[in-house]
Write an enzyme that holds these catalytic residues in place. Structure first.
Site, short mmCIF file in Angstrom:
data_model
loop_
_atom_site.label_atom_id
_atom_site.label_comp_id
_atom_site.label_asym_id
_atom_site.label_seq_id
_atom_site.Cartn_x
_atom_site.Cartn_y
_atom_site.Cartn_z
N GLN A 20 0.79 -1.22 0.00
CA GLN A 20 0.00 0.00 0.00
C GLN A 20 0.83 1.27 0.00
OE1 GLN A 20 -2.68 -1.74 3.34
NE2 GLN A 20 -3.97 -0.35 2.20
N GLU A 166 -5.42 -9.99 9.03
CA GLU A 166 -6.82 -10.18 8.61
C GLU A 166 -7.02 -11.42 7.74
OE1 GLU A 166 -8.18 -6.51 6.89
OE2 GLU A 166 -7.89 -5.41 8.74
N GLU A 353 -5.20 -1.82 14.11
CA GLU A 353 -5.71 -0.86 13.12
C GLU A 353 -7.05 -0.29 13.59
OE1 GLU A 353 -6.17 -2.15 9.07
OE2 GLU A 353 -4.27 -3.24 9.10
N TRP A 400 -4.81 3.50 11.80
CA TRP A 400 -4.68 3.23 10.36
C TRP A 400 -5.20 4.44 9.61
CZ3 TRP A 400 -2.31 -0.42 7.53
CH2 TRP A 400 -2.47 -0.30 6.14
O1 LIG Z 1 -9.62 -0.74 4.79
C1 LIG Z 1 -8.70 -0.10 5.61
C2 LIG Z 1 -7.64 -1.10 6.04
N1 LIG Z 1 -8.27 -2.25 6.66
N2 LIG Z 1 -7.40 -3.26 7.11
C3 LIG Z 1 -6.36 -3.67 6.18
C4 LIG Z 1 -5.69 -2.49 5.50
O2 LIG Z 1 -4.75 -2.95 4.54
C5 LIG Z 1 -6.75 -1.57 4.89
O3 LIG Z 1 -6.16 -0.50 4.20
#
Ligand SMILES: OC[C@H]1NNC[C@@H](O)[C@@H]1O
Length: 448
Positions: A20, A166, A353, A400
């Site tokens: 990202q 996740e 997060e 986050w």
């Molecule tokens: O959608 C926001 C965030 N959610 N959890 C994983 C991250 O990689 C996402 O950007």
């Protein structure tokens, strides 16, 4: 005036992930990941965005570290890109990949910031996907070889490790719902992926323990909170199934070494079986040092016959929503972590997060006035203190995200950062939310 205050040893941090923010997708020997492939597939990502450049943190990591230092965080959670270490997933190690993360880790430590490393935040080497990806149990062994290299390279300096980010997204969002890489829509395949990732998590914990490294290891699951819309038993059961798909399906194996039986039966009724082999559940249930929880939203669910996987539907009631359409429901954070503590005991919890997507831009005065995000953080910090006061072992919180970055299928159209990223110039601009969090950290709390 009431005071929201946090323990002195409360760990404040921010979080990012390799695909990202890094960019440099083909630099210094990096191999392709499934997200390079997926993002190049027409129609999969808004505006056809890719992570080719992203925030260019591969070259600008020193700017990021300076922002972290100025913010005053104790820790920074980021992920290592497996394709930078093993461009083909296995085989020859790419030393230049290790060198990049060594620079980042050394830079953080020099700035007085603890690195917290996620081993897997979704960028599986494409070469492994070509051999079945996580549906293929052999990918577990490849993951172990990758984990061993990075544990041995950085285990003396990195004291906090997160095996997976996740696993629900890695499995069901990506292989059943299909909106994330690799984009399959097969429930049995997704169930296999979930199981194999959980086994890989347990094997990585065993490996970490065997290396006698001076740190802690856990994993991160994204939990949400679906409440029954009414007290009708069918609504209560529908909400329970909906919640369990994201919560118990992953927490129970990880923390108790078994799948939730009522959900196993529900899936069996749909012809879905978990590919459990002898010893898998003991492996998955390896004791861990903490559980990471990513939390964003919650809402109401009711029974609806033959609707979706669980005869359920979400009910859109009067919640404010963020720019990505997620309900703002701060009390759900209190509810879900209180439930986790009641259900699974005193395992230390880190919110790895939490944050909000808002429609940000740089204003005439050069600032980014993200009032809704400040309000979101304020409300969720209040719930964090409620949790601590009620005896839940909440040890830390990672916002986050540090930077606006590549938001997966939403590309760059959705911004979660407390720092604005100009994707043309790559200039970083701290937002009002950055200064709010900076003040909370420096003052140990805030007045309400
Ligand atoms: O959608 C926001 C965030 N959610 N959890 C994983 C991250 O990689 C996402 O950007």
């Amino acid at each position: 005036m009431a005071r929201i205050s946090f323990p002195k040893d409360f760990v404040w941090g921010t979080a990012t992930a390799s695909y990202q923010i890094e960019g440099a997708y083909d630099e210094d020997g990096r191999g392709l990941s499934i997200w390079d492939t997926f993002a190049r597939t027409p129609g999969k990502v808004v505006n056809g965005d890719t992570g080719d450049v992203a925030c260019d943190s591969y070259h600008r990591y020193e700017e990021d570290i300076a922002l972290l230092k100025q913010l005053g965080v104790k820790s920074y959670r980021f992920s290592i890109a497996w394709p930078r270490i093993f461009p083909q997933g296995t085989g020859e190690v790419n030393e230049k990949g290790l060198d990049y993360y060594r620079r980042v880790i050394d830079g953080l430590i020099a700035a007085g910031i603890e690195p917290a490393v996620t081993l897997y935040h979704w960028d599986l080497p494409q070469a492994l996907q070509d051999k079945g990806g996580w549906d293929n149990r052999e990918t577990i062994d490849a993951f172990l070889a990758y984990a061993e290299i990075v544990f041995k390279a950085f285990g003396d300096k990195v004291k906090s490790w997160i095996t997976f980010n996740e696993t629900w997204c890695v499995s069901f969002l990506s292989n059943f719902i299909g909106v994330h890489a690799p984009g399959h829509t097969d429930l049995q395949l997704a169930t296999n992926v979930a199981h194999h990732c959980l086994v890989a998590h347990g094997r990585a914990v065993q490996l970490y323990r065997s290396l006698n490294l001076p740190g802690q290891i856990g994993t991160t699951h994204n939990l949400s909170w679906s409440e029954p819309y009414t007290t009708r038993p069918e609504d209560v059961e529908a909400a329970r199934r909906s919640r369990a798909w994201g919560n118990e399906w992953f927490l129970e194996p990880t923390l108790k070494g078994s799948y939730p039986q009522f959900m196993v039966e529900w899936f069996r009724g749909k012809g879905i079986e978990v590919p459990i082999l002898e010893g898998d559940m003991e492996t998955i249930g390896q004791p861990i040092d903490f559980i990471g929880v990513n939390f964003y939203t919650g809402g109401y669910t009711r029974y609806k016959k033959d609707s979706g996987l669980f005869d359920s539907e979400d009910v859109q009631v009067g919640f404010d929503q963020t720019f990505i359409g997620w309900n703002v429901y701060p009390e759900a954070l209190y509810k879900v972590l209180s439930w986790l503590h009641e259900e699974y005991g005193d395992i230390p919890i880190y919110i790895t997060e939490n944050g909000a997507c808002t429609d940000d831009h740089v204003a005439e005065d050069g600032g980014v006035h993200d009032a809704q995000r400040v309000d979101y953080y304020r409300k969720h910090f209040i719930q964090c203190q409620r949790l601590i006061d009620s005896g839940v072992p909440l040890k830390g919180y990672y916002a986050w995200s540090l930077l606006d970055n590549f938001e997966w299928a939403e590309g760059y159209a959705k911004r979660f950062g407390i720092v604005h990223t100009d994707y043309e110039t790559l200039e970083r601009t701290p937002k009002d939310s950055y200064y709010f969090i900076q003040k909370v950290i420096s003052e140990g709390g805030f007045d309400v």
